[in-house]
Design an enzyme around this catalytic site. Structure first.
Site, PDB file in Angstrom:
ATOM      1  N   HIS A   1      -0.392  -0.476  -2.067  1.00 41.75           N
ATOM      2  CA  HIS A   1       0.304  -0.465  -3.022  1.00 41.75           C
ATOM      3  C   HIS A   1       1.513   0.560  -1.867  1.00 41.75           C
ATOM      4  CE1 HIS A   1      -2.030  -0.830  -6.688  1.00 41.75           C
ATOM      5  NE2 HIS A   1      -1.654  -2.216  -6.502  1.00 41.75           N
TER       6      HIS A   1
ATOM      7  N   HIS B   1      -5.421 -12.024 -11.310  1.00 48.06           N
ATOM      8  CA  HIS B   1      -4.857 -11.215 -11.080  1.00 48.06           C
ATOM      9  C   HIS B   1      -6.115  -9.793 -11.617  1.00 48.06           C
ATOM     10  CE1 HIS B   1      -1.786  -9.239  -9.359  1.00 48.06           C
ATOM     11  NE2 HIS B   1      -1.387  -7.684 -10.454  1.00 48.06           N
TER      12      HIS B   1
ATOM     13  N   ARG C   1      -8.567  -8.853  -8.871  1.00 43.69           N
ATOM     14  CA  ARG C   1      -8.270  -7.537  -8.603  1.00 43.69           C
ATOM     15  C   ARG C   1      -7.889  -6.337  -9.091  1.00 43.69           C
ATOM     16  NH1 ARG C   1      -3.720  -6.416  -4.206  1.00 43.69           N
ATOM     17  NH2 ARG C   1      -1.839  -4.868  -5.394  1.00 43.69           N
TER      18      ARG C   1
ATOM     19  N   LYS D   1       3.282  -7.893  -0.492  1.00 43.87           N
ATOM     20  CA  LYS D   1       4.997  -7.413  -0.105  1.00 43.87           C
ATOM     21  C   LYS D   1       5.473  -7.458   0.979  1.00 43.87           C
ATOM     22  CE  LYS D   1       4.205  -7.956  -5.540  1.00 43.87           C
ATOM     23  NZ  LYS D   1       4.569  -6.818  -6.579  1.00 43.87           N
TER      24      LYS D   1
ATOM     25  N   TYR E   1      -5.322   2.688 -12.234  1.00 44.96           N
ATOM     26  CA  TYR E   1      -6.596   3.191 -12.167  1.00 44.96           C
ATOM     27  C   TYR E   1      -7.678   4.295 -12.622  1.00 44.96           C
ATOM     28  CZ  TYR E   1      -5.462  -1.533 -10.180  1.00 44.96           C
ATOM     29  OH  TYR E   1      -4.394  -2.476 -10.031  1.00 44.96           O
TER      30      TYR E   1
ATOM     31  N   ARG F   1      -4.522 -10.046  -3.821  1.00 43.22           N
ATOM     32  CA  ARG F   1      -3.539 -10.748  -4.902  1.00 43.22           C
ATOM     33  C   ARG F   1      -3.786 -12.131  -4.348  1.00 43.22           C
ATOM     34  NH1 ARG F   1       0.186  -6.736  -2.869  1.00 43.22           N
ATOM     35  NH2 ARG F   1       1.192  -6.387  -4.509  1.00 43.22           N
TER      36      ARG F   1
END
Length: 309
Positions: free
Chosen positions: A281, A255, A258, A187, A290, A165
């Site tokens: 993730h 983004h 990514r 995150k 994806y 990111r």
């Protein structure tokens, strides 16, 4: 809790504050998520106060029904709140009431009868392999100052070549960089190790050889013109320039690079769980989108190439 300051009694205000502290210190939610949850609960308590005709108390919450929550959700939808935001509101409510249950304060079934709003599935807008390569290769042509050109190329390379990111790339320190791997803080403060392929490593080394500022181990890796931490807006502006120069669609953002990283890996037979780890993730379901992106591209190619397409 601004919205609920006068909508709840002191006991509920204390419980709300304790819940917020847990979210920040134990669950380590991102500041923006904490802010959104705080706002959602404040609006809910203000709604209940008006709905029940007085400040919200523990007794009020014990009498809570599914119909009360549905009425609140309906009000928020009427205020033009989208399904994704409504789902977050419900998540915030479940989090707070789950906290009360763990504390032995309150148990309620009201939330169990409320369905989570359906969120329209939007596929990531990935670039083609050629577009991604041209985006990186053209970066040097748009900047006369060599060290800034090298810096921007290194950041963009990290987005596409390592799946970072933009916030992760710009929060890197000199100490996070190893010869073959990168220590990335994602995150929720979760740390992952990301391997660096040769072109990305070379882009970073080129930047390090040109940057005019001393980079101490604990300092930010990427610097602005005056030596401060690089703003993400500058990279976004660079991508805007690249879109104009290369004729790329508006969806070509940092983004999107990514997304392209994940889509192209999957298209080459990459393992879904390995891609999940590389992207950081928490859930495999976040990565599985994806597979749909790759299938969509396959069908587009099939339609163009097949004699009866």
């Amino acid at each position: 809790m601004t919205d609920s300051a006068f909508a709840t009694d002191e006991f509920i205000r204390e419980r709300l504050a304790a819940w917020q502290r847990e979210l920040g210190s134990v669950r380590r939610l991102a500041p923006k998520t904490l802010e959104a949850y705080d706002r959602d609960l404040g609006q809910f308590m203000a709604f209940l106060a008006g709905h029940m005709g007085g400040p919200v108390t523990l007794s009020s919450l014990q009498q809570l029904r599914g119909a009360d929550i549905r009425a609140f959700m309906a009000q928020r939808r009427n205020e033009s709140l989208g399904s994704r935001s409504l789902a977050r509101v419900l998540s915030a409510l479940k989090s707070f009431f789950g906290f009360l249950e763990r504390q032995g304060t309150l148990t309620t079934e009201a939330l169990n009868v409320v369905r989570t709003p359906k969120i329209p599935r939007s596929l990531p807008k990935a670039l083609t392999v050629v577009e991604a390569k041209r985006t990186i290769e053209t970066t040097n042509e748009l900047e006369d100052r060599p060290w800034i050109a090298a810096r921007d190329m290194a950041v963009i390379s990290l987005c596409y070549g390592a799946g970072l990111r933009i916030s992760e790339a710009l929060s890197l320190t000199r100490a996070d960089l190893d010869t073959d791997t990168l220590r990335v803080t994602g995150k929720g403060g979760k740390v992952r190790m990301v391997p660096l392929i040769a072109p990305v490593r070379q882009a970073i080394e080129t930047y390090l050889g040109l940057v005019p500022y001393k980079l101490w181990p604990e300092d930010g890796l990427f610097r602005g013109v005056r030596g401060g931490v690089l703003s993400p807006r500058l990279i976004q502006l660079r991508l805007e320039q690249l879109r104009g120069a290369l004729g790329l669609p508006p969806s070509a953002t940092p983004h999107a690079l990514r997304h392209s990283f994940a889509t192209h890996l999957l298209g080459k037979g990459g393992d879904l769980r390995a891609i999940q780890e590389l992207l950081g993730h928490a859930s495999l379901s976040s990565t599985q989108i994806y597979t749909a992106v790759d299938t969509e591209r396959l069908l587009e190619s099939y339609a163009k190439a097949h004699p009866r397409g």
